[in-house]
Write an enzyme that holds these catalytic residues in place. Structure first.
Site, PDB file in Angstrom:
ATOM      1  N   TRP A 148      -6.418   6.056  -3.311  1.00 45.78           N
ATOM      2  CA  TRP A 148      -5.587   6.442  -2.167  1.00 45.78           C
ATOM      3  C   TRP A 148      -4.263   6.994  -2.724  1.00 45.78           C
ATOM      4  O   TRP A 148      -3.631   6.323  -3.556  1.00 45.78           O
ATOM      5  CB  TRP A 148      -5.339   5.188  -1.320  1.00 45.78           C
ATOM      6  CG  TRP A 148      -4.588   5.364  -0.048  1.00 45.78           C
ATOM      7  CD1 TRP A 148      -4.799   6.298   0.918  1.00 45.78           C
ATOM      8  CD2 TRP A 148      -3.496   4.547   0.410  1.00 45.78           C
ATOM      9  NE1 TRP A 148      -3.919   6.105   1.954  1.00 45.78           N
ATOM     10  CE2 TRP A 148      -3.110   5.037   1.668  1.00 45.78           C
ATOM     11  CE3 TRP A 148      -2.820   3.440  -0.113  1.00 45.78           C
ATOM     12  CZ2 TRP A 148      -2.069   4.473   2.407  1.00 45.78           C
ATOM     13  CZ3 TRP A 148      -1.794   2.877   0.618  1.00 45.78           C
ATOM     14  CH2 TRP A 148      -1.420   3.392   1.865  1.00 45.78           C
ATOM     15  N   ASP A 229      -6.842  -4.091  -2.911  1.00 42.58           N
ATOM     16  CA  ASP A 229      -6.501  -3.440  -1.648  1.00 42.58           C
ATOM     17  C   ASP A 229      -7.682  -3.641  -0.713  1.00 42.58           C
ATOM     18  O   ASP A 229      -8.786  -3.158  -0.973  1.00 42.58           O
ATOM     19  CB  ASP A 229      -6.217  -1.943  -1.881  1.00 42.58           C
ATOM     20  CG  ASP A 229      -5.768  -1.257  -0.596  1.00 42.58           C
ATOM     21  OD1 ASP A 229      -5.890  -1.862   0.486  1.00 42.58           O
ATOM     22  OD2 ASP A 229      -5.277  -0.116  -0.674  1.00 42.58           O
ATOM     23  N   ALA A 231      -8.446  -2.859   2.796  1.00 39.61           N
ATOM     24  CA  ALA A 231      -8.073  -2.193   4.045  1.00 39.61           C
ATOM     25  C   ALA A 231      -9.262  -1.979   4.972  1.00 39.61           C
ATOM     26  O   ALA A 231      -9.077  -1.598   6.126  1.00 39.61           O
ATOM     27  CB  ALA A 231      -7.410  -0.857   3.731  1.00 39.61           C
ATOM     28  N   LYS A 264      -7.778  -0.823  10.562  1.00 45.78           N
ATOM     29  CA  LYS A 264      -9.074  -0.202  10.811  1.00 45.78           C
ATOM     30  C   LYS A 264     -10.031  -1.180  11.479  1.00 45.78           C
ATOM     31  O   LYS A 264     -10.692  -0.840  12.452  1.00 45.78           O
ATOM     32  CB  LYS A 264      -9.690   0.296   9.495  1.00 45.78           C
ATOM     33  CG  LYS A 264      -8.721   0.955   8.525  1.00 45.78           C
ATOM     34  CD  LYS A 264      -8.275   2.286   9.018  1.00 45.78           C
ATOM     35  CE  LYS A 264      -7.373   3.111   8.151  1.00 45.78           C
ATOM     36  NZ  LYS A 264      -6.508   2.729   7.163  1.00 45.78           N
TER      37      LYS A 264
END
Ligand code: LMR
Length: 415
Positions: A148, A229, A231, A264
Site C-alpha cells: 500500500w 496491517d 485492514a 472495510k
C-alpha cells in the site's frame, strides 16, 4: 512600526526579500496514487466510466451500503447513549477488547496485549510506527514489494527508514516465495517487518498455510519485530481463516504489533474506527506499552473518535447483531469472489488465452493486472476505466454489468 517591531528598515527589507513567511518554505507534496485516481475519476464526466481505484465495496446497486448490523446498532445507540463525554486516551476499552478477541480469538490469553483505539486503520499504522520510533528511532521497516503506497509514506513521515522485501512476481502473477523467505531471513534483528495479515494490498496474493509456516520460520531466524496491517479481516476466506496467520505469528514470535481497521469489514469508512494492538513480552511490559500508546494518542489527537468504534463494539458484543454482521460480511466476500471469477472467465473468453487466468486467484478486494503505464493510460483515457498506476484493480467496486466491457478493453489494450 507594524509587525517588524523595532527592526531597522533596511534589515527589515532584506529579511522580507529572503523570506516572506514561514509557510512559504513548504514545497508541494507528492500525490498519493490512490487518492489522485479517486479525484480523476470524480472529475471525468463520462457516464459509463468504471471505477476500479480506491478500495471500497459496492453492492449490486453500485452503492457502498451502511451495513444492516451497523444501522441496527446505530438505532440502538441513538436511543441508549446518555453521554458523549470523553472515553479514555486509548479509546473505549470494550471496543479494543472486542477487536482483540475477534482477531486473536475469544480463547486467547490477552494478559500480554496492550491496545488503543485509533483514527481508522491508517491511524493504527501511524501509532504503531510511532511506538517503534519511540523505542528505536533508527529502525528500518521492511515492507513488501509492492505494498500500500501509504506504508512507505508514513514510515518516512515518522522518521524511520523504509526498505522493501521481495513479495510478488509480476510476470507469474503469484508470490515470489523464494525471494520472500530469503529476504525476510536476512532482515537484521533490530529492524521491523511489515506484513499484510490477509488480502494483500495491492496484489491480493496471500500465502497459504504452509507458506505462512515458511514465513514465520524466516522471521524467527531474523529476530525482527513484526507489524501486521490487518485492514481486510473477513474479506478473504472468512473471519477465522483470515486471522489464522496472525494468530500463529503471535504464538511464535515474541513481540508483534497489529493495526486493525473497521473501514472495510464494518463498512465504517468515514467513521474512522480502528485499533492498534501490541503483543508484549510480559504482562508488566504490556502496561508500559499501554502507557506509551495512550501518550501517543494524547500527542496526536487526545481521544480517538468513538462513534464507529462504539458501533463495532456493540455489534461484536451482541449475539444477534454479530450474526447479522457475519452474514452480510459473507455476502460481501462471496460477491467479490464471484466478480473476480466472472472477470477471469470473461478475460479467458475475450483473449482466448490463459494469460489473465491468475486474476481469478487472489483474495480480498484487489487483483493486480500485469499492465504497463502505457496500457493503463489508454484504459483510462480511451475506455474510461480507472485503475491504479501499478495495475491494482478494486474488484470489490465492480458491477457485473460492466465486466464484458472491462474484459474487452483489457484484452484489447493489454496485448
Ligand atoms: C485503498 O488501498 O484503496 C484503501 O485502503 C483506501 C486508502 O486509504 O488508500
Amino acid at each position: 512600526m507594524g509587525r517588524m517591531g523595532g527592526i531597522p528598515h533596511v534589515a527589515c527589507c532584506h529579511w522580507r526579500i529572503r523570506r516572506l513567511t514561514l509557510l512559504e518554505d513548504l514545497t508541494p507534496q507528492p500525490e498519493d496514487p490512490i487518492l489522485a485516481m479517486m479525484d480523476r475519476f470524480r472529475n471525468d464526466p463520462r457516464a459509463d466510466k468504471i471505477d476500479l481505484g480506491i478500495g471500497i465495496y459496492r453492492n449490486s446497486d453500485g452503492i457502498t451500503p451502511v451495513m444492516r448490523a451497523v444501522k441496527l446498532a446505530e438505532h440502538q445507540l441513538l436511543n441508549q447513549q446518555s453521554s458523549k463525554s470523553y472515553t479514555s486516551l486509548s479509546g473505549d476499552p470494550a471496543f479494543v477488547h472486542a477487536l482483540a478477541t475477534l482477531v486473536l480469538s475469544d480463547k486467547a490469553d490477552l494478559s500480554c496485549i496492550a491496545g488503543a483505539g485509533t483514527v481508522g486503520g491508517t491511524g493504527a499504522i501511524r501509532q504503531g510506527l510511532d511506538l517503534i520510533r519511540l523505542a528505536r528511532p533508527d529502525a528500518t521497516v521492511h515492507i513488501p514489494d509492492p505494498s500500500w503506497p501509504n506504508h512507505k509514506a508514513i514510515i518516512q513521515a515518522v522518521g524511520l527508514t523504509c526498505e522493501t522485501y521481495r513479495y510478488f512476481d509480476a510476470q507469474t502473477g503469484a508470490l515470489d516465495m523464494e525471494g520472500l523467505v530469503c529476504d525476510l531471513r536476512d532482515v537484521p534483528k533490530d529492524d521491523v517487518v511489515l506484513l499484510h495479515g490477509c488480502c494483500h494490498n495491492p496484489t491480493g496474493a496471500d500465502p497459504n498455510s504452509q507458506r505462512w509456516g515458511d514465513i514465520i520460520q524466516a522471521l524467527q531466524a531474523s529476530g525482527a519485530t513484526v507489524v501486521i496491517d490487518f485492514a481486510y479481516l473477513g474479506l478473504g476466506d472468512g473471519l477465522d481463516e483470515d486471522a489464522a496467520a496472525t494468530r500463529r505469528i503471535l504464538r511464535d514470535i515474541p513481540e508483534t504489533i497489529i493495526a486493525i481497521s473497521c473501514s472495510k469489514n464494518f463498512g465504517l469508512y468515514r467513521d474512522r474506527a480502528g485499533a492498534v494492538l501490541v503483543n508484549a513480552k510480559t504482562p508488566e511490559h504490556a502496561k508500559i506499552v499501554q502507557g506509551n500508546l495512550s501518550t501517543l494518542n494524547r500527542l496526536a489527537y487526545s481521544f480517538p473518535a468513538d462513534h464507529g468504534a462504539k458501533v463495532a463494539e456493540m455489534i461484536l458484543n451482541d449475539a444477534e447483531l454479530r450474526a447479522e454482521w457475519i452474514n452480510e460480511l459473507a455476502e460481501m466476500r462471496n460477491r467479490i469472489n464471484d466478480l473476480r471469477k466472472t472477470l477471469a472467465n470473461a478475460l479467458l473468453a475475450q483473449s482466448n488465452s490463459e494469460r489473465f487466468a491468475l486474476l481469478g486467484a487472489p483474495r480480498g478486494m484487489f487483483s493486480r493486472l500485469n499492465a504497463t503505464p502505457d496500457q493503463i493510460k489508454p484504459l483510462r483515457e480511451d475506455h474510461g476505466i480507472y485503475l491504479i498506476g501499478d495495475g491494482r484493480m478494486n474488484i470489490a467496486g465492480l458491477s457485473l454489468d460492466d465486466i464484458p466491457r472491462l474484459a474487452r478493453a483489457i484484452a484489447t489494450v493489454c496485448v
